[in-house]
Design a protein around this motif. Sequence first.
Motif, PDB file in Angstrom:
ATOM      1  N   UNK A   1       8.523   1.010  -0.432  1.00  0.00           N
ATOM      2  CA  UNK A   1       9.815   1.552  -0.875  1.00  0.00           C
ATOM      3  C   UNK A   1       9.638   2.405  -2.133  1.00  0.00           C
ATOM      4  N   UNK A   2       8.829   1.897  -3.061  1.00  0.00           N
ATOM      5  CA  UNK A   2       8.616   2.624  -4.315  1.00  0.00           C
ATOM      6  C   UNK A   2       7.873   3.943  -4.071  1.00  0.00           C
ATOM      7  N   UNK A   3       6.896   3.921  -3.175  1.00  0.00           N
ATOM      8  CA  UNK A   3       6.120   5.128  -2.876  1.00  0.00           C
ATOM      9  C   UNK A   3       6.989   6.198  -2.229  1.00  0.00           C
ATOM     10  N   UNK A   4       7.917   5.777  -1.387  1.00  0.00           N
ATOM     11  CA  UNK A   4       8.776   6.732  -0.698  1.00  0.00           C
ATOM     12  C   UNK A   4       9.872   7.280  -1.608  1.00  0.00           C
ATOM     13  N   UNK A   5      10.266   6.490  -2.605  1.00  0.00           N
ATOM     14  CA  UNK A   5      11.383   6.892  -3.469  1.00  0.00           C
ATOM     15  C   UNK A   5      10.954   7.695  -4.696  1.00  0.00           C
ATOM     16  N   UNK A   6       9.744   7.460  -5.178  1.00  0.00           N
ATOM     17  CA  UNK A   6       9.320   8.068  -6.441  1.00  0.00           C
ATOM     18  C   UNK A   6       9.033   9.556  -6.306  1.00  0.00           C
ATOM     19  N   UNK A   7       9.302  10.286  -7.396  1.00  0.00           N
ATOM     20  CA  UNK A   7       8.987  11.713  -7.470  1.00  0.00           C
ATOM     21  C   UNK A   7       8.004  11.984  -8.615  1.00  0.00           C
ATOM     22  N   UNK A   8       7.286  10.939  -9.008  1.00  0.00           N
ATOM     23  CA  UNK A   8       6.328  11.045 -10.109  1.00  0.00           C
ATOM     24  C   UNK A   8       4.922  10.803  -9.572  1.00  0.00           C
ATOM     25  N   UNK A   9       4.036  11.762  -9.795  1.00  0.00           N
ATOM     26  CA  UNK A   9       2.673  11.667  -9.278  1.00  0.00           C
ATOM     27  C   UNK A   9       1.979  10.374  -9.705  1.00  0.00           C
ATOM     28  N   UNK A  10       2.043  10.083 -11.003  1.00  0.00           N
ATOM     29  CA  UNK A  10       1.313   8.936 -11.531  1.00  0.00           C
ATOM     30  C   UNK A  10       1.911   7.620 -11.041  1.00  0.00           C
ATOM     31  N   UNK A  11       3.233   7.542 -10.973  1.00  0.00           N
ATOM     32  CA  UNK A  11       3.875   6.319 -10.484  1.00  0.00           C
ATOM     33  C   UNK A  11       3.429   5.987  -9.068  1.00  0.00           C
ATOM     34  N   UNK A  12       3.342   6.994  -8.231  1.00  0.00           N
ATOM     35  CA  UNK A  12       2.928   6.774  -6.845  1.00  0.00           C
ATOM     36  C   UNK A  12       1.471   6.324  -6.787  1.00  0.00           C
ATOM     37  N   UNK A  13       0.613   7.012  -7.529  1.00  0.00           N
ATOM     38  CA  UNK A  13      -0.814   6.660  -7.524  1.00  0.00           C
ATOM     39  C   UNK A  13      -1.052   5.254  -8.070  1.00  0.00           C
ATOM     40  N   UNK A  14      -0.283   4.848  -9.063  1.00  0.00           N
ATOM     41  CA  UNK A  14      -0.463   3.531  -9.678  1.00  0.00           C
ATOM     42  C   UNK A  14      -0.145   2.381  -8.726  1.00  0.00           C
ATOM     43  N   UNK A  15       0.600   2.664  -7.671  1.00  0.00           N
ATOM     44  CA  UNK A  15       0.980   1.612  -6.719  1.00  0.00           C
ATOM     45  C   UNK A  15      -0.225   1.038  -5.978  1.00  0.00           C
ATOM     46  N   UNK A  16      -1.322   1.794  -5.931  1.00  0.00           N
ATOM     47  CA  UNK A  16      -2.524   1.309  -5.238  1.00  0.00           C
ATOM     48  C   UNK A  16      -3.729   1.243  -6.171  1.00  0.00           C
ATOM     49  N   UNK A  17      -3.471   1.297  -7.476  1.00  0.00           N
ATOM     50  CA  UNK A  17      -4.577   1.294  -8.440  1.00  0.00           C
ATOM     51  C   UNK A  17      -5.385   0.004  -8.389  1.00  0.00           C
ATOM     52  N   UNK A  18      -4.750  -1.099  -7.963  1.00  0.00           N
ATOM     53  CA  UNK A  18      -5.433  -2.396  -7.918  1.00  0.00           C
ATOM     54  C   UNK A  18      -6.011  -2.717  -6.546  1.00  0.00           C
ATOM     55  N   UNK A  19      -5.916  -1.789  -5.607  1.00  0.00           N
ATOM     56  CA  UNK A  19      -6.396  -2.027  -4.242  1.00  0.00           C
ATOM     57  C   UNK A  19      -7.717  -1.299  -4.024  1.00  0.00           C
ATOM     58  N   UNK A  20      -8.720  -2.039  -3.580  1.00  0.00           N
ATOM     59  CA  UNK A  20     -10.062  -1.473  -3.466  1.00  0.00           C
ATOM     60  C   UNK A  20     -10.360  -0.876  -2.101  1.00  0.00           C
ATOM     61  N   UNK A  21      -9.727  -1.392  -1.051  1.00  0.00           N
ATOM     62  CA  UNK A  21     -10.045  -0.917   0.293  1.00  0.00           C
ATOM     63  C   UNK A  21      -9.523   0.494   0.532  1.00  0.00           C
ATOM     64  N   UNK A  22     -10.369   1.345   1.127  1.00  0.00           N
ATOM     65  CA  UNK A  22      -9.971   2.692   1.492  1.00  0.00           C
ATOM     66  C   UNK A  22      -9.900   2.822   3.015  1.00  0.00           C
ATOM     67  N   UNK A  23      -9.127   3.763   3.487  1.00  0.00           N
ATOM     68  CA  UNK A  23      -8.979   3.958   4.925  1.00  0.00           C
ATOM     69  C   UNK A  23     -10.296   4.431   5.544  1.00  0.00           C
TER      70      UNK A  23
END
Length: 216
Positions: free
Chosen positions: A40-62
């Motif tokens: 929800x936060x990723x879809x609603x945010x219009x801030x580059x850093x806010x969106x990127x920070x949502x996965x800053x603690x996740x290590x797995x990549x696609x």
Amino acid sequence: MAVKLEDRPIESIREETIDRLIYNYSHGVISSEAFERRLDAAMASHNHQEIADLVADLELNTDPEFKSQKERQFNINYAASNSDDTDTIVNVFGGSNRSGQWAVPSEVRVLTVFGGSDIDFTDAIFSTQHVTIKVLCLFGGDTIYVPENVNVISKAFCIFGGVDNKAPSIASRQAPTITIEGIVLFGGLDIKIRRTIKEKFVAFANQMKTMFSDKT
């Protein structure tokens, strides 16, 4: 020289973030509650850093398998046409339903008299980029379901009736365009989305979670 985060297109960052959220959720790294909250936060945010920070603690990549599965799920279905250029749907004192993976012609004509129809493009297979739906609805009701990633243009007008268009009007230029024309007299025409993009993300994430669980 590395490109700064704020110089990248925000939709690209949003897509990468959502992909990473789905991938980590499907591998059991985050819970369903955390996944939906961050989604929800990723879809609603219009801030580059806010969106990127949502996965800053996740290590797995696609990985390539994930990307292949996503492409099959979210891309518009295109195929060579095996059907006529025009399809006619008639509902007189009755109703009909067109859904699933049906071949979409370039023109669909819908005649409804004291009846109703549901025409669902959610999983339809497009053979052309431009589709025209010509509606004549008399004392009845028609509902047209469209995916969020198509363009919809409504030119239908009504007399003693209603036309309710809840579909998006602008998608990618490469996406199909559905133009709806015609007359609604003493009836109703609804144009709506069957599944929102969030619902599709959640459904895809759960599908991937089941797939990865079966492999362990």
